[in-house]
Design an enzyme around this catalytic site. Structure first.
Site, PDB file in Angstrom:
ATOM      1  N   GLY A  12       0.819  -1.216   0.000  1.00  0.00           N
ATOM      2  CA  GLY A  12       0.000   0.000   0.000  1.00  0.00           C
ATOM      3  C   GLY A  12       0.848   1.258   0.000  1.00  0.00           C
ATOM      4  O   GLY A  12       2.081   1.206   0.021  1.00  0.00           O
ATOM      5  N   ALA A 101      -0.938   5.425  16.451  1.00  0.00           N
ATOM      6  CA  ALA A 101      -1.015   6.877  16.220  1.00  0.00           C
ATOM      7  C   ALA A 101      -1.815   7.132  14.953  1.00  0.00           C
ATOM      8  O   ALA A 101      -1.513   6.562  13.900  1.00  0.00           O
ATOM      9  CB  ALA A 101       0.382   7.472  16.091  1.00  0.00           C
ATOM     10  N   ASN A 103      -1.694   9.689  13.338  1.00  0.00           N
ATOM     11  CA  ASN A 103      -0.845  10.442  12.415  1.00  0.00           C
ATOM     12  C   ASN A 103       0.576  10.477  12.969  1.00  0.00           C
ATOM     13  O   ASN A 103       0.791  10.895  14.106  1.00  0.00           O
ATOM     14  CB  ASN A 103      -1.390  11.867  12.262  1.00  0.00           C
ATOM     15  CG  ASN A 103      -0.846  12.552  11.033  1.00  0.00           C
ATOM     16  OD1 ASN A 103       0.359  12.550  10.812  1.00  0.00           O
ATOM     17  ND2 ASN A 103      -1.718  13.126  10.231  1.00  0.00           N
ATOM     18  N   PHE A 104       1.536  10.002  12.182  1.00  0.00           N
ATOM     19  CA  PHE A 104       2.925   9.924  12.647  1.00  0.00           C
ATOM     20  C   PHE A 104       3.742  11.157  12.270  1.00  0.00           C
ATOM     21  O   PHE A 104       4.942  11.192  12.541  1.00  0.00           O
ATOM     22  CB  PHE A 104       3.602   8.669  12.084  1.00  0.00           C
ATOM     23  CG  PHE A 104       3.247   7.420  12.852  1.00  0.00           C
ATOM     24  CD1 PHE A 104       3.883   7.128  14.058  1.00  0.00           C
ATOM     25  CD2 PHE A 104       2.270   6.558  12.393  1.00  0.00           C
ATOM     26  CE1 PHE A 104       3.559   5.991  14.777  1.00  0.00           C
ATOM     27  CE2 PHE A 104       1.931   5.410  13.110  1.00  0.00           C
ATOM     28  CZ  PHE A 104       2.586   5.131  14.312  1.00  0.00           C
ATOM     29  N   HIS A 131      -7.801  15.453   2.007  1.00  0.00           N
ATOM     30  CA  HIS A 131      -6.962  14.297   1.658  1.00  0.00           C
ATOM     31  C   HIS A 131      -7.077  13.950   0.182  1.00  0.00           C
ATOM     32  O   HIS A 131      -8.017  14.368  -0.498  1.00  0.00           O
ATOM     33  CB  HIS A 131      -7.373  13.070   2.481  1.00  0.00           C
ATOM     34  CG  HIS A 131      -6.874  13.115   3.894  1.00  0.00           C
ATOM     35  ND1 HIS A 131      -7.527  13.804   4.881  1.00  0.00           N
ATOM     36  CD2 HIS A 131      -5.782  12.561   4.464  1.00  0.00           C
ATOM     37  CE1 HIS A 131      -6.847  13.671   6.018  1.00  0.00           C
ATOM     38  NE2 HIS A 131      -5.790  12.924   5.799  1.00  0.00           N
ATOM     39  N   HIS A 132      -6.157  13.081  -0.248  1.00  0.00           N
ATOM     40  CA  HIS A 132      -6.195  12.475  -1.584  1.00  0.00           C
ATOM     41  C   HIS A 132      -7.512  11.691  -1.738  1.00  0.00           C
ATOM     42  O   HIS A 132      -8.045  11.160  -0.752  1.00  0.00           O
ATOM     43  CB  HIS A 132      -4.981  11.558  -1.765  1.00  0.00           C
ATOM     44  CG  HIS A 132      -4.935  10.433  -0.754  1.00  0.00           C
ATOM     45  ND1 HIS A 132      -5.488   9.194  -0.995  1.00  0.00           N
ATOM     46  CD2 HIS A 132      -4.441  10.371   0.516  1.00  0.00           C
ATOM     47  CE1 HIS A 132      -5.327   8.419   0.059  1.00  0.00           C
ATOM     48  NE2 HIS A 132      -4.693   9.114   0.994  1.00  0.00           N
ATOM     49  N   LYS A 135      -8.413   7.851  -0.386  1.00  0.00           N
ATOM     50  CA  LYS A 135      -8.570   7.520   1.034  1.00  0.00           C
ATOM     51  C   LYS A 135      -9.929   6.861   1.256  1.00  0.00           C
ATOM     52  O   LYS A 135     -10.961   7.360   0.790  1.00  0.00           O
ATOM     53  CB  LYS A 135      -8.439   8.788   1.876  1.00  0.00           C
ATOM     54  CG  LYS A 135      -8.538   8.544   3.372  1.00  0.00           C
ATOM     55  CD  LYS A 135      -8.106   9.779   4.166  1.00  0.00           C
ATOM     56  CE  LYS A 135      -8.315   9.608   5.662  1.00  0.00           C
ATOM     57  NZ  LYS A 135      -7.596   8.452   6.215  1.00  0.00           N
TER      58      LYS A 135
HETATM   59  N1  LIG Z   1      -0.935   7.087  11.094  1.00  0.00           N
HETATM   60  C1  LIG Z   1      -0.494   7.739  10.012  1.00  0.00           C
HETATM   61  O1  LIG Z   1       0.431   8.564  10.083  1.00  0.00           O
HETATM   62  C2  LIG Z   1      -1.135   7.446   8.693  1.00  0.00           C
HETATM   63  C3  LIG Z   1      -2.160   6.552   8.649  1.00  0.00           C
HETATM   64  N2  LIG Z   1      -2.718   6.211   7.466  1.00  0.00           N
HETATM   65  C4  LIG Z   1      -3.728   5.160   7.521  1.00  0.00           C
HETATM   66  O2  LIG Z   1      -3.105   3.936   7.136  1.00  0.00           O
HETATM   67  C5  LIG Z   1      -4.066   3.080   6.516  1.00  0.00           C
HETATM   68  C6  LIG Z   1      -3.537   2.659   5.146  1.00  0.00           C
HETATM   69  O3  LIG Z   1      -3.456   3.789   4.318  1.00  0.00           O
HETATM   70  P1  LIG Z   1      -2.838   3.668   2.852  1.00  0.00           P
HETATM   71  O4  LIG Z   1      -1.479   3.088   2.903  1.00  0.00           O
HETATM   72  O5  LIG Z   1      -3.034   4.987   2.207  1.00  0.00           O
HETATM   73  O6  LIG Z   1      -3.862   2.613   2.204  1.00  0.00           O
HETATM   74  P2  LIG Z   1      -3.609   1.593   0.977  1.00  0.00           P
HETATM   75  O7  LIG Z   1      -4.970   1.173   0.521  1.00  0.00           O
HETATM   76  O8  LIG Z   1      -2.660   2.183  -0.002  1.00  0.00           O
HETATM   77  O9  LIG Z   1      -2.869   0.359   1.680  1.00  0.00           O
HETATM   78  C7  LIG Z   1      -3.489  -0.566   2.495  1.00  0.00           C
HETATM   79  C8  LIG Z   1      -2.825  -1.895   2.210  1.00  0.00           C
HETATM   80  O10 LIG Z   1      -3.234  -2.834   3.191  1.00  0.00           O
HETATM   81  C9  LIG Z   1      -3.282  -4.090   2.535  1.00  0.00           C
HETATM   82  N3  LIG Z   1      -4.060  -5.033   3.339  1.00  0.00           N
HETATM   83  C10 LIG Z   1      -5.400  -5.122   3.476  1.00  0.00           C
HETATM   84  N4  LIG Z   1      -5.713  -6.129   4.306  1.00  0.00           N
HETATM   85  C11 LIG Z   1      -4.551  -6.685   4.714  1.00  0.00           C
HETATM   86  C12 LIG Z   1      -4.209  -7.745   5.585  1.00  0.00           C
HETATM   87  N5  LIG Z   1      -5.158  -8.466   6.204  1.00  0.00           N
HETATM   88  N6  LIG Z   1      -2.895  -8.053   5.767  1.00  0.00           N
HETATM   89  C13 LIG Z   1      -1.932  -7.345   5.130  1.00  0.00           C
HETATM   90  N7  LIG Z   1      -2.202  -6.318   4.287  1.00  0.00           N
HETATM   91  C14 LIG Z   1      -3.489  -5.983   4.096  1.00  0.00           C
HETATM   92  C15 LIG Z   1      -3.872  -3.779   1.185  1.00  0.00           C
HETATM   93  O11 LIG Z   1      -3.549  -4.797   0.291  1.00  0.00           O
HETATM   94  P3  LIG Z   1      -4.567  -5.163  -0.915  1.00  0.00           P
HETATM   95  O12 LIG Z   1      -4.534  -3.992  -1.819  1.00  0.00           O
HETATM   96  O13 LIG Z   1      -3.952  -6.403  -1.453  1.00  0.00           O
HETATM   97  O14 LIG Z   1      -5.925  -5.378  -0.316  1.00  0.00           O
HETATM   98  C16 LIG Z   1      -3.183  -2.464   0.839  1.00  0.00           C
HETATM   99  O15 LIG Z   1      -2.004  -2.680   0.101  1.00  0.00           O
HETATM  100  C17 LIG Z   1      -5.371   3.886   6.490  1.00  0.00           C
HETATM  101  O16 LIG Z   1      -6.150   3.563   7.620  1.00  0.00           O
HETATM  102  C18 LIG Z   1      -4.886   5.333   6.580  1.00  0.00           C
HETATM  103  O17 LIG Z   1      -5.842   6.204   7.091  1.00  0.00           O
HETATM  104  C19 LIG Z   1      -2.286   6.762   6.290  1.00  0.00           C
HETATM  105  C20 LIG Z   1      -1.298   7.705   6.284  1.00  0.00           C
HETATM  106  C21 LIG Z   1      -0.623   8.122   7.494  1.00  0.00           C
HETATM  107  O1  LIG Z   2      -5.273   7.954   4.628  1.00  0.00           O
HETATM  108  C1  LIG Z   2      -4.404   8.849   4.719  1.00  0.00           C
HETATM  109  O2  LIG Z   2      -3.774   9.275   3.748  1.00  0.00           O
HETATM  110  C2  LIG Z   2      -4.116   9.399   6.053  1.00  0.00           C
HETATM  111  N1  LIG Z   2      -4.681   8.825   7.081  1.00  0.00           N
HETATM  112  C3  LIG Z   2      -4.509   9.203   8.445  1.00  0.00           C
HETATM  113  C4  LIG Z   2      -5.807   9.742   8.985  1.00  0.00           C
HETATM  114  O3  LIG Z   2      -6.876   9.241   8.636  1.00  0.00           O
HETATM  115  O4  LIG Z   2      -5.761  10.664   9.821  1.00  0.00           O
HETATM  116  C5  LIG Z   2      -3.330  10.128   8.634  1.00  0.00           C
HETATM  117  C6  LIG Z   2      -3.158  11.147   7.549  1.00  0.00           C
HETATM  118  O5  LIG Z   2      -4.185  12.069   7.641  1.00  0.00           O
HETATM  119  C7  LIG Z   2      -3.132  10.481   6.189  1.00  0.00           C
END
Ligand SMILES: NC(=O)C1=CN([C@@H]2O[C@H](COP(=O)(O)OP(=O)(O)OC[C@H]3O[C@@H](n4cnc5c(N)ncnc54)[C@H](OP(=O)(O)O)[C@@H]3O)[C@@H](O)[C@H]2O)C=CC1
Ligand SMILES: O=C(O)C1=N[C@H](C(=O)O)C[C@H](O)C1
Length: 246
Positions: A12, A101, A103-104, A131-132, A135
């Site tokens: 992801g 967290a 948001n990191f 956001h993009h 999401k």
């Molecule tokens: N805390 C922070 O700082 C941030 C948090 N986030 C959060 O992180 C999460 C992911 O965001 P993002 O990376 O943009 O999303 P993506 O959709 O790009 O990535 C999620 C990934 O998780 C995979 N996945 C789903 N189920 C499983 C599983 N059971 N085991 C392993 N992998 C799995 C998916 O694979 P597949 O496509 O094969 O289903 C996909 O590649 C969201 O909740 C977002 O809000 C995002 C940015 C910053």
């Molecule tokens: O999905 C995202 O991109 C992000 N998810 C987190 C959230 O839901 O707060 C962190 C950040 O905003 C990016």
């Protein structure tokens, strides 16, 4: 000895960025990247699992980590108070650390900290998260966490409900309401992750804005959490304590 790290959601947007950051970090060894079709057992030798997957699967992943006595750093959103309580129960009597967290990024943690400080001084408070458009969840986890902190500070200061005379309107026109705070969501191609916290009182407003322009912004926080989580048994929410602002 290097900390062995496995990344869940490794294909992801955040998971792939995390794999690159772990590989580049001193003292961390990426031993597995795991996608939705992969067997979690590939992560069994890890010291720390990093989870950037989906709200629907993250609790099962964490149960597996705790059962296997593996620490976890979690960026996936969707953590309700009920989910956090159930994790505290699962962690009781173990020396496993789980750090979650919403948001990191340093700037988002500071935004929440500043918003909590400002909240007591303003009658009105609203949040706009931007956001993009790929999401999946709304409102953002960051906005929900920010609303919770603002609401707690307002309650402590004895402030009542935010003023709002709206008596008719289209569904959603005033956003989602979390802990009494209105949150408005924008999804726009070109954006990454952005948030504005707006405060208002008679004759003045205060706006706190943070922009993550690249997912690299989340990586110092993720790496610091991976290094710290093994020394923090139980549940840690947010990176504020790691940054020294908690
Ligand atoms: N805390 C922070 O700082 C941030 C948090 N986030 C959060 O992180 C999460 C992911 O965001 P993002 O990376 O943009 O999303 P993506 O959709 O790009 O990535 C999620 C990934 O998780 C995979 N996945 C789903 N189920 C499983 C599983 N059971 N085991 C392993 N992998 C799995 C998916 O694979 P597949 O496509 O094969 O289903 C996909 O590649 C969201 O909740 C977002 O809000 C995002 C940015 C910053
Ligand atoms: O999905 C995202 O991109 C992000 N998810 C987190 C959230 O839901 O707060 C962190 C950040 O905003 C990016």
């Amino acid at each position: 000895m290097a900390i062995k790290v496995a990344v869940l959601g490794s294909r992801g947007r955040m998971g792939s960025e995390t794999c690159r950051a772990v590989e580049a970090a001193d003292g961390l060894d990426l031993i597995a990247g795991i996608g939705s079709d992969d067997d979690l057992d590939r992560a069994a030798a890890a010291d720390v699992v990093v989870d950037f997957t989906r709200p629907a699967v993250v609790m099962d992943n964490l149960r597996w980590c705790i059962d296997h006595r593996i620490h976890a750093v979690v960026g996936t959103t969707g953590f309700t108070p009920e989910r956090l309580d159930s994790l505290r129960d699962l962690l009781k009597g173990t020396d496993v650390g789980v750090l979650i967290a919403a948001n990191f990024s340093i700037g988002a943690a500071l935004t929440m900290h500043f918003a909590q400080q400002a909240a007591a001084f303003y009658e009105s408070a609203e949040i706009v998260e931007l956001h993009h458009p790929d999401k999946a969840d709304a409102p953002s986890g960051t906005a929900v966490a920010t609303a919770g902190k603002i609401a707690a500070a307002r309650a402590e200061a004895g402030l009542g409900d935010v003023p709002d005379a709206t008596s008719s309107g289209l569904d959603g026109a005033r956003g989602a309401v979390v802990d009494g705070i209105h949150i408005h969501g924008v999804r726009l191609r070109g954006l990454v992750a952005h948030q504005e916290v707006l405060f208002g009182a008679e004759g003045e407003t205060l706006t706190i804005r943070h922009d993550s322009l690249d997912r690299a912004s989340f990586m110092p926080g993720v790496i610091a959490a991976v290094r710290a989580v093994g020394d923090r048994p139980g549940l840690t929410v947010g990176i504020e304590e790691i940054l020294g602002i908690g």
